[in-house]
Design a protein around this motif. Structure first.
Motif, mmCIF file in Angstrom:
data_model
loop_
_atom_site.group_PDB
_atom_site.id
_atom_site.type_symbol
_atom_site.label_atom_id
_atom_site.label_comp_id
_atom_site.label_asym_id
_atom_site.label_seq_id
_atom_site.Cartn_x
_atom_site.Cartn_y
_atom_site.Cartn_z
ATOM 1 N N PHE A 250 124.525 80.598 86.746
ATOM 2 C CA PHE A 250 124.889 79.505 85.834
ATOM 3 C C PHE A 250 123.997 78.288 86.059
ATOM 4 O O PHE A 250 123.545 77.645 85.095
ATOM 5 N N SER A 251 123.722 77.959 87.315
ATOM 6 C CA SER A 251 122.908 76.782 87.601
ATOM 7 C C SER A 251 121.478 76.964 87.083
ATOM 8 O O SER A 251 120.863 76.023 86.584
ATOM 9 N N GLY A 252 120.937 78.189 87.209
ATOM 10 C CA GLY A 252 119.607 78.460 86.655
ATOM 11 C C GLY A 252 119.582 78.293 85.150
ATOM 12 O O GLY A 252 118.628 77.736 84.584
ATOM 13 N N ALA A 253 120.643 78.766 84.498
ATOM 14 C CA ALA A 253 120.738 78.593 83.041
ATOM 15 C C ALA A 253 120.853 77.119 82.680
ATOM 16 O O ALA A 253 120.243 76.656 81.699
ATOM 17 N N ALA A 254 121.621 76.365 83.475
ATOM 18 C CA ALA A 254 121.820 74.942 83.186
ATOM 19 C C ALA A 254 120.517 74.162 83.317
ATOM 20 O O ALA A 254 120.196 73.310 82.468
ATOM 21 N N ILE A 255 119.732 74.451 84.373
ATOM 22 C CA ILE A 255 118.448 73.759 84.537
ATOM 23 C C ILE A 255 117.510 74.108 83.391
ATOM 24 O O ILE A 255 116.836 73.240 82.823
ATOM 25 N N SER A 256 117.437 75.377 83.052
ATOM 26 C CA SER A 256 116.518 75.812 81.993
ATOM 27 C C SER A 256 116.893 75.183 80.658
ATOM 28 O O SER A 256 116.013 74.722 79.911
ATOM 29 N N PHE A 257 118.179 75.148 80.356
ATOM 30 C CA PHE A 257 118.626 74.507 79.114
ATOM 31 C C PHE A 257 118.281 73.020 79.120
ATOM 32 O O PHE A 257 117.762 72.479 78.133
ATOM 33 N N ALA A 258 118.560 72.365 80.258
ATOM 34 C CA ALA A 258 118.272 70.935 80.360
ATOM 35 C C ALA A 258 116.776 70.666 80.260
ATOM 36 O O ALA A 258 116.345 69.661 79.673
ATOM 37 N N ARG A 259 115.957 71.553 80.814
ATOM 38 C CA ARG A 259 114.510 71.387 80.735
ATOM 39 C C ARG A 259 114.019 71.470 79.290
ATOM 40 O O ARG A 259 113.206 70.662 78.835
ATOM 41 N N GLY A 260 114.529 72.459 78.556
ATOM 42 C CA GLY A 260 114.161 72.559 77.150
ATOM 43 C C GLY A 260 114.575 71.327 76.366
ATOM 44 O O GLY A 260 113.831 70.822 75.519
ATOM 45 N N LEU A 261 115.763 70.818 76.693
ATOM 46 C CA LEU A 261 116.279 69.627 76.019
ATOM 47 C C LEU A 261 115.454 68.396 76.349
ATOM 48 O O LEU A 261 115.228 67.528 75.494
ATOM 49 N N ASN A 262 114.955 68.291 77.590
ATOM 50 C CA ASN A 262 114.229 67.100 78.039
ATOM 51 C C ASN A 262 112.745 67.144 77.714
ATOM 52 O O ASN A 262 112.132 66.112 77.459
ATOM 53 N N ASP A 263 112.146 68.345 77.714
ATOM 54 C CA ASP A 263 110.694 68.447 77.533
ATOM 55 C C ASP A 263 110.264 68.580 76.080
ATOM 56 O O ASP A 263 109.212 68.061 75.693
ATOM 57 N N THR A 264 111.031 69.290 75.282
ATOM 58 C CA THR A 264 110.604 69.573 73.907
ATOM 59 C C THR A 264 110.338 68.317 73.084
ATOM 60 O O THR A 264 109.319 68.251 72.377
ATOM 61 N N PRO A 265 111.196 67.279 73.133
ATOM 62 C CA PRO A 265 110.899 66.067 72.347
ATOM 63 C C PRO A 265 109.578 65.411 72.735
ATOM 64 O O PRO A 265 108.902 64.833 71.876
ATOM 65 N N LYS A 266 109.196 65.498 74.017
ATOM 66 C CA LYS A 266 107.928 64.905 74.456
ATOM 67 C C LYS A 266 106.740 65.620 73.808
ATOM 68 O O LYS A 266 105.725 64.998 73.500
ATOM 69 N N LEU A 267 106.876 66.932 73.611
ATOM 70 C CA LEU A 267 105.798 67.716 73.028
ATOM 71 C C LEU A 267 105.734 67.560 71.514
ATOM 72 O O LEU A 267 104.652 67.613 70.917
ATOM 73 N N VAL A 268 106.887 67.361 70.908
ATOM 74 C CA VAL A 268 106.959 67.223 69.447
ATOM 75 C C VAL A 268 106.555 65.818 69.000
ATOM 76 O O VAL A 268 106.190 65.607 67.839
ATOM 77 N N ALA A 269 106.588 64.861 69.913
ATOM 78 C CA ALA A 269 106.441 63.441 69.551
ATOM 79 C C ALA A 269 105.201 63.169 68.710
ATOM 80 O O ALA A 269 105.271 62.470 67.688
ATOM 81 N N VAL A 270 104.049 63.722 69.115
ATOM 82 C CA VAL A 270 102.819 63.413 68.379
ATOM 83 C C VAL A 270 102.831 64.015 66.984
ATOM 84 O O VAL A 270 102.238 63.473 66.053
ATOM 85 N N LEU A 271 103.496 65.136 66.806
ATOM 86 C CA LEU A 271 103.596 65.728 65.465
ATOM 87 C C LEU A 271 104.458 64.871 64.557
ATOM 88 O O LEU A 271 104.189 64.737 63.362
ATOM 89 N N ILE A 272 105.511 64.280 65.135
ATOM 90 C CA ILE A 272 106.386 63.418 64.340
ATOM 91 C C ILE A 272 105.630 62.176 63.894
ATOM 92 O O ILE A 272 105.749 61.733 62.740
ATOM 93 N N VAL A 273 104.826 61.602 64.795
ATOM 94 C CA VAL A 273 104.031 60.420 64.441
ATOM 95 C C VAL A 273 103.073 60.744 63.302
ATOM 96 O O VAL A 273 102.905 59.966 62.362
ATOM 97 N N ALA A 274 102.443 61.906 63.370
ATOM 98 C CA ALA A 274 101.464 62.290 62.348
ATOM 99 C C ALA A 274 102.116 62.822 61.090
ATOM 100 O O ALA A 274 101.415 63.136 60.119
ATOM 101 N N ALA A 275 103.442 62.912 61.083
ATOM 102 C CA ALA A 275 104.180 63.461 59.934
ATOM 103 C C ALA A 275 103.634 64.836 59.567
ATOM 104 O O ALA A 275 103.473 65.178 58.393
ATOM 105 N N ALA A 276 103.315 65.622 60.604
ATOM 106 C CA ALA A 276 102.761 66.957 60.388
ATOM 107 C C ALA A 276 103.891 67.950 60.145
ATOM 108 O O ALA A 276 104.631 68.312 61.046
ATOM 109 N N TYR A 277 104.036 68.349 58.915
ATOM 110 C CA TYR A 277 105.016 69.321 58.463
ATOM 111 C C TYR A 277 106.446 68.793 58.679
ATOM 112 O O TYR A 277 106.668 67.615 58.919
ATOM 113 N N ASN A 278 107.423 69.691 58.578
ATOM 114 C CA ASN A 278 108.832 69.336 58.668
ATOM 115 C C ASN A 278 109.248 69.158 60.131
ATOM 116 O O ASN A 278 108.833 69.927 61.000
ATOM 117 N N ALA A 279 110.060 68.132 60.414
ATOM 118 C CA ALA A 279 110.419 67.810 61.801
ATOM 119 C C ALA A 279 111.113 68.987 62.490
ATOM 120 O O ALA A 279 110.793 69.324 63.635
#
Length: 394
Positions: A250-279
């Motif tokens: 369970f703890s491994g699943a919790a870390i992995s879920f939290a990592r996806g939640l915390n890291d993905t917005p950082k990677l998407v950020a530049v695409l959102i600024v450039a208005a590249a395709y649908n958010a």
């Protein structure tokens, strides 16, 4: 009569220049998308196994099962970021650290994504668990300084909003892991507790008086036992479940879920600024690229974190994982850009402190040096890429 042909030539030239500008913008947008996909792939290769490193390191499961578990829950966390990650995405857009007109330029955004991506991918190939967040931060600084100069980069906001959480999170994880484990040892967890639930096979009892041997024997129903793991494995169990192992998964699943939640917005950020395709499509594309990166490229970092830092028992691993999962999960709603790498590594370093003579401190030093090098390497990479893009456009 002489003016009309000149007007026609100017008109044709203007149309040609406009078409060239449109094609150039399209090409730059495609390059930006590919750069973000590369960064996301590198993130998966370097980060996906970190949440489940203790599962393999403690011998609880195989590498294949661990990476599948970690990648699956990271993917779910990435999808959850569609609704919960807007604050972090805004923080890593660059607009808070450089002027808005610079942060919105495609060459700047490409330099940030590609510079950070190259840095993380190199570390994954070398088997060094570095922080994608640190890489992006370094790339923001490098591209910002090159594009606008030192005086136009808001270093105070950068330090307060990003660097301080990054620096303190591994220290907090290490201290909490050691403190919690020592407390558990004090209460006897180290000596063994009844943490295994067993269902024993039915047992045949004595025959009923006066009944022939060919008759059916009386059978006792299956019985449940709660015992230490060593006493649970008698060979007569129909079903056996370790509470500690269950919490570990369970703890491994919790870390992995939290990592996806915390890291993905950082990677998407530049695409959102450039208005590249649908958010939402941006989030989905990044989530898929992270998953592919984890499935194809995580083996070297996995070996470093699971096998080369310190031996670990299940209970120590559970403690480190729960501490890491709690810190990363709590950071996301407050838009604190903690590094899953630093938090999970800090927990494993804490296990190393508890096992001083067994830990590989030379490998720990190597990892710490790679963390120090991440920011400048990301900055230099992004700066060089921005210069090349600027030369190419002119």
């Amino acid at each position: 009569a002489l003016i009309e042909p000149m007007k026609d030539q100017l008109s044709v030239r203007s149309i040609a220049e406009a078409d060239w500008c449109r094609l150039s913008a399209i090409a730059m947008t495609i390059l930006l998308i590919l750069s973000v996909i590369l960064l996301s792939f590198a993130n998966g290769a370097n980060d996906n196994f970190k949440g489940v490193a203790t599962l393999w390191g403690s011998g609880l499961t195989t590498y294949q099962h661990a990476i599948a578990w970690g990648t699956g829950f990271t993917f779910l966390g990435s999808l959850a970021a569609i609704w919960l990650g807007s604050a972090l995405a805004a923080k890593f857009s660059g607009a808070k650290f450089v002027e808005a007109n610079i942060a919105a330029q495609l060459p700047f955004l490409i330099a940030v994504a590609l510079g950070a991506g190259c840095t993380v991918l190199l570390a994954a190939r070398l088997g060094l668990p570095i922080s994608t967040t640190h890489s992006i931060t370094g790339a923001l600084v490098g591209a910002g300084v090159t594009a606008a100069g030192f005086s136009h980069v808001k270093f105070a906001a950068l330090g307060k909003g990003i660097l301080l959480p990054l620096l303190f999170s591994p220290i907090v994880a290490l201290v909490l892991t050691v403190a919690v484990q020592l407390m558990l040892n004090r209460f006897g967890w180290k000596k063994g507790i009844n943490d295994c639930i067993c269902m024993d096979e039915p047992k045949s009892l004595m025959m009923a008086p006066g009944v022939s041997a060919s008759s059916i024997a009386i059978v006792a129903p299956p019985s449940l036992r709660l015992a230490p793991v060593a006493e649970c494995q008698t060979g007569t169990e129909m079903l056996r479940f370790s509470i500690a192992d269950g919490v570990h998964w369970f703890s491994g699943a919790a870390i992995s879920f939290a990592r996806g939640l915390n890291d993905t917005p950082k990677l998407v950020a530049v695409l959102i600024v450039a208005a590249a395709y649908n958010a939402r499509m941006n989030y989905l594309a990044v989530a898929v690229a992270i998953a592919i990166g984890g499935a194809l490229g995580a083996a070297r970092v996995a070996s470093t974190m699971s096998k080369k830092i310190t031996p670990m028992a299940t209970r120590e691993a559970v403690t480190a994982n729960l501490v890491a999962a709690t810190l990363v999960t709590l950071a996301s709603p407050f838009a604190l850009p903690v590094s899953t790498t630093h938090v999970t590594s800090g927990g494993i370093f804490g296990i190393g402190l508890l096992r001083r003579d067994e830990a590989n401190w030379s490998k720990v030093r190597e990892i710490l040096l790679s963390w120090v090098a991440t920011l400048p390497l990301g900055a230099v990479s992004a700066s060089l890429i921005f210069i090349l893009l600027r030369i190419g456009r002119h």
